[in-house]
Design a protein around this motif. Structure first.
Motif, short mmCIF file in Angstrom:
data_model
loop_
_atom_site.label_atom_id
_atom_site.label_comp_id
_atom_site.label_asym_id
_atom_site.label_seq_id
_atom_site.Cartn_x
_atom_site.Cartn_y
_atom_site.Cartn_z
N MET A 97 0.85 -1.20 0.00
CA MET A 97 0.00 0.00 0.00
C MET A 97 0.89 1.25 0.00
SD MET A 97 -3.12 0.93 2.54
CE MET A 97 -2.13 0.84 4.00
N ARG A 98 0.49 2.24 -0.79
CA ARG A 98 1.27 3.46 -0.86
C ARG A 98 0.94 4.37 0.31
NH1 ARG A 98 1.00 4.92 -7.12
NH2 ARG A 98 1.61 2.91 -7.91
N ALA A 99 1.91 5.22 0.65
CA ALA A 99 1.72 6.12 1.79
C ALA A 99 0.54 7.05 1.54
CB ALA A 99 2.99 6.93 2.02
N ALA A 100 0.40 7.52 0.29
CA ALA A 100 -0.69 8.45 -0.03
C ALA A 100 -2.04 7.79 0.22
CB ALA A 100 -0.58 8.90 -1.48
N GLU A 101 -2.12 6.48 -0.12
CA GLU A 101 -3.37 5.75 0.10
C GLU A 101 -3.69 5.70 1.58
OE1 GLU A 101 -5.26 4.97 -2.14
OE2 GLU A 101 -3.95 5.08 -3.88
N ALA A 102 -2.65 5.38 2.36
CA ALA A 102 -2.85 5.26 3.80
C ALA A 102 -3.37 6.58 4.36
CB ALA A 102 -1.54 4.88 4.47
N PHE A 103 -2.84 7.71 3.87
CA PHE A 103 -3.28 9.03 4.34
C PHE A 103 -4.73 9.27 3.96
CE2 PHE A 103 1.07 10.29 5.22
CZ PHE A 103 0.85 11.08 6.33
N ARG A 104 -5.05 8.93 2.70
CA ARG A 104 -6.41 9.17 2.23
C ARG A 104 -7.39 8.35 3.06
NH1 ARG A 104 -6.66 8.29 -3.85
NH2 ARG A 104 -4.94 9.75 -3.67
N MET A 105 -6.99 7.09 3.32
CA MET A 105 -7.84 6.19 4.09
C MET A 105 -8.07 6.74 5.50
SD MET A 105 -6.92 2.21 4.05
CE MET A 105 -6.64 1.71 2.40
N ALA A 106 -6.99 7.22 6.11
CA ALA A 106 -7.09 7.71 7.49
C ALA A 106 -7.95 8.98 7.54
CB ALA A 106 -5.70 8.00 8.04
N LEU A 107 -7.74 9.87 6.57
CA LEU A 107 -8.53 11.11 6.53
C LEU A 107 -10.00 10.78 6.38
CD1 LEU A 107 -6.60 13.73 4.38
CD2 LEU A 107 -7.39 13.95 6.72
N GLU A 108 -10.27 9.78 5.51
CA GLU A 108 -11.65 9.36 5.27
C GLU A 108 -12.27 8.85 6.57
OE1 GLU A 108 -13.44 9.78 2.76
OE2 GLU A 108 -15.17 8.56 3.33
N ALA A 109 -11.51 8.03 7.30
CA ALA A 109 -12.03 7.49 8.56
C ALA A 109 -12.32 8.60 9.56
CB ALA A 109 -11.03 6.49 9.14
N LEU A 110 -11.44 9.63 9.60
CA LEU A 110 -11.66 10.74 10.52
C LEU A 110 -12.88 11.56 10.08
CD1 LEU A 110 -8.05 12.06 11.19
CD2 LEU A 110 -9.38 10.40 12.47
N ARG A 111 -13.05 11.69 8.78
CA ARG A 111 -14.15 12.48 8.26
C ARG A 111 -15.48 11.80 8.60
NH1 ARG A 111 -17.31 12.87 4.20
NH2 ARG A 111 -16.64 10.89 3.35
N VAL A 112 -15.48 10.49 8.44
CA VAL A 112 -16.71 9.73 8.69
C VAL A 112 -17.14 9.89 10.15
CG1 VAL A 112 -17.55 7.38 8.95
CG2 VAL A 112 -16.48 8.09 6.81
N ASN A 113 -16.18 9.87 11.07
CA ASN A 113 -16.49 10.04 12.50
C ASN A 113 -16.17 11.46 12.94
OD1 ASN A 113 -17.43 7.44 13.49
ND2 ASN A 113 -15.41 6.72 12.85
N ARG A 114 -16.79 12.43 12.27
CA ARG A 114 -16.37 13.81 12.43
C ARG A 114 -16.45 14.29 13.88
NH1 ARG A 114 -19.64 16.19 8.55
NH2 ARG A 114 -18.56 15.07 6.92
N LEU A 115 -17.59 14.04 14.52
CA LEU A 115 -17.80 14.55 15.87
C LEU A 115 -16.77 13.94 16.83
CD1 LEU A 115 -19.45 16.23 17.86
CD2 LEU A 115 -20.88 14.21 18.23
N LEU A 146 -7.36 -3.71 -4.69
CA LEU A 146 -6.30 -3.18 -5.55
C LEU A 146 -5.42 -2.18 -4.81
CD1 LEU A 146 -8.32 -2.70 -8.86
CD2 LEU A 146 -6.93 -4.66 -8.15
N ILE A 147 -5.97 -1.57 -3.74
CA ILE A 147 -5.16 -0.66 -2.93
C ILE A 147 -3.96 -1.41 -2.38
CG2 ILE A 147 -5.09 0.56 -0.71
CD1 ILE A 147 -7.84 1.57 -1.19
N TYR A 148 -4.22 -2.63 -1.91
CA TYR A 148 -3.14 -3.39 -1.28
C TYR A 148 -2.21 -4.00 -2.31
CZ TYR A 148 -5.95 -2.53 2.79
OH TYR A 148 -6.64 -1.90 3.77
N ARG A 149 -2.55 -3.83 -3.59
CA ARG A 149 -1.66 -4.30 -4.63
C ARG A 149 -0.86 -3.12 -5.20
NH1 ARG A 149 -4.27 -8.20 -9.17
NH2 ARG A 149 -5.25 -9.11 -7.33
N GLY A 150 -1.14 -1.92 -4.70
CA GLY A 150 -0.41 -0.74 -5.15
C GLY A 150 -0.83 -0.24 -6.51
N VAL A 151 -2.07 -0.57 -6.93
CA VAL A 151 -2.56 -0.09 -8.22
C VAL A 151 -2.92 1.39 -8.08
CG1 VAL A 151 -4.37 -0.36 -9.96
CG2 VAL A 151 -3.43 -2.37 -8.79
N PRO A 152 -2.51 2.24 -9.04
CA PRO A 152 -2.84 3.67 -8.93
C PRO A 152 -4.35 3.91 -8.94
CG PRO A 152 -1.23 3.28 -10.68
CD PRO A 152 -1.70 1.94 -10.22
N ARG A 153 -4.74 5.02 -8.32
CA ARG A 153 -6.14 5.32 -8.05
C ARG A 153 -7.01 5.29 -9.31
NH1 ARG A 153 -9.47 8.07 -4.29
NH2 ARG A 153 -10.58 9.82 -5.18
#
Lengths: 394, 258
Positions: free
Chosen positions: A1-19, B112-119
């Motif tokens: 998993m790319r770092a950018a994905e991890a950030f997006r995922m985490a931001l999404e999780a925080l957004r979902v539980n905004r309060l 696909l996220i865990y496979r590193g496929v671009p968005r």
């Protein structure tokens, strides 16, 4: 998993539980803004005192009899004008040595009276201290030599006794003796609670006669440069000790005063910052708590992600980044609030708050570190979940 | 002989429950070829779910060996196992297991996220997978905005998006009404026929199992009956239509002949 994905995922999780995210951040926000504001106030106070001291003039050495220190008893002065002449010879530059004899006295003009500090001094005072004149002239050598009853007034004294009238050339009485006003100082403010605008300066010889004393309270020496202060200070103290064997004399410089006060106020600021830091720590515990709840609540999600190919470190990263984002966003918000609060305090109150870059950097660094520290345990727990068990969780 | 999608020899799994060892699987030999359509049937507690988890690399056997596409899973680290799950296997669960607050297209793109496929590529592949299960019009819908049948089709799209060799479906129709269940089975059937994806489904419903081309009955942690590989080395008396549930007695151990 790319770092950018991890950030997006985490931001999404925080957004979902905004309060919940906001409430969790609140602990960090309060802690960080408290650090920034309290350090700003402490630093501001220190700056204010330091500027007061340096406002006295530059390169000043104050010589007093006895030992100077906290708790030391005031020593009966045995210094007199002969000693001042002696110090002048030691220093080698008579114009850079002045003297003071202080006493609280009542002054009167007609029916108006005021209680002021009468300072007996000489013509060299303006060579050493910053006391700009508003009107008239300084005391002169002749004034001192002939014991003239003339006075230079502090700005507040002038207003109090004469109001809008120009006091130059007018008469007043000091403890019953008539004096003529020859000058008025500009306002210079207070130093250590000494209201310098409530002083009147008279020739030292006149003051001694008025008060019936031959002693003086202290000698001030002006050094020619910052590097001359210490040798000159030592020379004066040694010379006086030689003249009066067995007695002690002290000389303090602005640098020493600044150092002492700086240390005290620095400690005070540190204590304030530490107290604020504790609240930041409590905020961190809150983050840890919420992350544990979050991991439990999202056990099925974790199981699913693992079934779909998330590695242990992917899940760990997701939750760790969530925790760090919580504290970092909280930290940045807290810094903005803290800086805003400090500016507001500086603008609206007499406390001169000064935001320091190190407190901002420290608060930011600590909030990131708190996220990592308190996020690791929940994130590890998430990463280690058994996918089969996690998928079955309710 | 081609490489089997799954090849299990003496596969066993026991659990420690409060100090007592419980044998969920007691030595299963099984070979599933690429492109097969297999139903694993059995009563609850028979070990079919355990077998499913082992085949899906969610769990490790306590004894025996399992090869997935020729790779012995016992040699793999947890990380390598996760990567194998990601590439070789697609999962369909009884309760769908979709992320609740996430759009269909992002749910499908998750593997696909865990496979590193671009968005951008992820979303494109997820869109195509959703189209292939007839959900082109539901890309941005959340699970709560869809019917159960639609949600399970999203889950099937998610299982397919990574082009796995096998789709493992655990009671895929268990939470659906008859009509939606039939629709889901039709999609699985079509995927198997058109794409050649092997499908292994666990069910306790005989009529669902009957749609598979091979039936394996599990009881008490052992394979009780195996109808055999279609066109492969058929079992003696192996039937394409499968056994009536519980009528596999007398053919116990036939799996050893595979």
């Amino acid at each position: 998993m790319r770092a950018a994905e991890a950030f997006r995922m985490a931001l999404e999780a925080l957004r979902v539980n905004r309060l919940r995210s906001t409430l969790t951040m609140l602990g960090v926000i309060i802690g960080v803004s408290a650090v920034v504001v309290l350090v700003a106030v402490g630093t501001g106070a220190k700056n204010a005192v330091e500027s007061e001291i340096s406002g006295l003039g530059s390169n000043i050495i104050l010589v007093v009899p006895g030992r100077l220190g906290v708790g030391a008893l005031p020593t009966q002065s045995r210094l007199d004008l002969a000693d001042v002449a002696y110090v002048r010879r030691v220093v080698g530059d008579p114009g850079k040595v002045t003297v003071s004899v202080n006493s609280g006295e009542t002054v009167r003009v007609g029916r108006t009276e005021a209680f002021v500090t009468v300072v007996g001094t000489d013509e060299n005072l303006p060579n050493i201290f910053d006391r700009p004149l508003r009107r008239g002239r300084y005391l002169s050598e002749t004034d001192v030599d002939t014991r003239r009853r003339v006075a230079v007034l502090g700005s507040e004294v002038a207003v109090k006794l004469f109001g809008d009238v120009d006091p130059i050339g007018r008469q007043m009485t000091v403890s019953g003796a008539r004096f003529r006003v020859v000058g008025v100082y500009e306002a210079v403010g207070a130093t250590f609670g000494v209201a310098r605008d409530q002083e009147i300066h008279v020739p030292v010889t006149t003051a001694q006669r008025l008060l019936g004393v031959t002693r003086i309270n202290g000698i001030a020496v002006g050094a020619s440069g910052p590097d001359q202060i210490e040798p000159l200070q030592q020379r004066v103290v040694d010379a006086l000790a030689e003249r009066y064997p067995g007695e002690r004399f002290s000389a303090v410089t602005q640098t020493q005063l600044l150092g002492t006060i700086g240390t005290v106020l620095g400690m005070l600021t540190g204590v304030l910052a530490a107290i604020a830091g504790i609240s930041l720590l409590v905020g961190g515990v809150g983050v840890s708590n919420i992350m544990l709840v979050s991991v439990r609540e999202r056990t099925r999600e974790i199981g699913l992600r693992k079934a779909l190919g998330a590695r242990q470190r992917d899940v760990l990263a997701q939750f760790l980044i969530e925790a760090v984002l919580l504290t970092t966003i909280g930290g940045v918000t807290g810094i903005l609030l803290g800086v805003g609060g400090a500016l507001l305090i500086a603008a609206l109150s007499p406390v001169p708050a000064a935001v320091t870059w190190w407190s901002v950097a420290l608060a930011f660094g600590v909030s990131v570190a708190v996220g990592v520290f308190f996020g690791v345990a929940p994130a590890r727990r998430a990463g280690r979940l058994d996918p089969v068990v996690a998928l079955r969780a309710e | 002989m081609t490489t089997a999608a799954f090849e299990a020899v003496g596969l066993a799994r026991s659990y420690q429950l409060e100090g007592v060892s419980v044998d969920a699987l007691r030595g299963v030999d099984l070979r599933i070829e690429p492109g097969e359509f297999v139903a694993i049937i059995g009563p609850s507690g028979s070990g079919k779910s355990t077998l499913m988890h082992l085949l899906g690399c969610l769990d490790r056997p306590t004894a025996g060996t399992l090869r997935v596409n020729g790779t012995d899973v016992s040699t793999l680290s947890d990380t390598e196992l996760a990567e194998l799950r990601n590439r070789a296997v697609g999962f369909v669960f009884q309760s769908f297991h979709l992320l609740a607050r996430t759009a269909a297209v992002d749910n499908v793109a998750l593997p696909l996220i865990y496979r590193g496929v671009p968005r951008a590529e992820r979303r494109e592949r997820a869109r195509r997978a959703l189209e292939s299960v007839g959900l082109r019009h539901r890309l941005d819908h959340r699970p709560s905005q869809m019917s159960g049948g639609e949600q399970q089709r999203v889950a099937i799209a998610r299982a397919l998006v990574g082009d796995p060799q096998v789709v493992l479906a655990d009671e895929p129709t268990g939470n659906l009404d008859t009509r939606n269940g039939a629709e889901v089975m039709a999609i699985l059937d079509r995927l198997n026929a058109e794409r050649g994806v092997a499908i292994v489904l666990v069910t306790h419903e005989p009529e669902v199992a009957a749609r598979a081309r091979r039936q394996i009955q599990v009881r008490d942690g052992l394979i009780e009956f195996d109808s055999g590989t279609a066109g492969g080395p058929a079992e003696p008396g192996g039937s394409r239509t499968g056994p009536a549930a519980g009528e596999g007695a007398g053919r116990t151990g036939s799996a050893e002949a595979v």
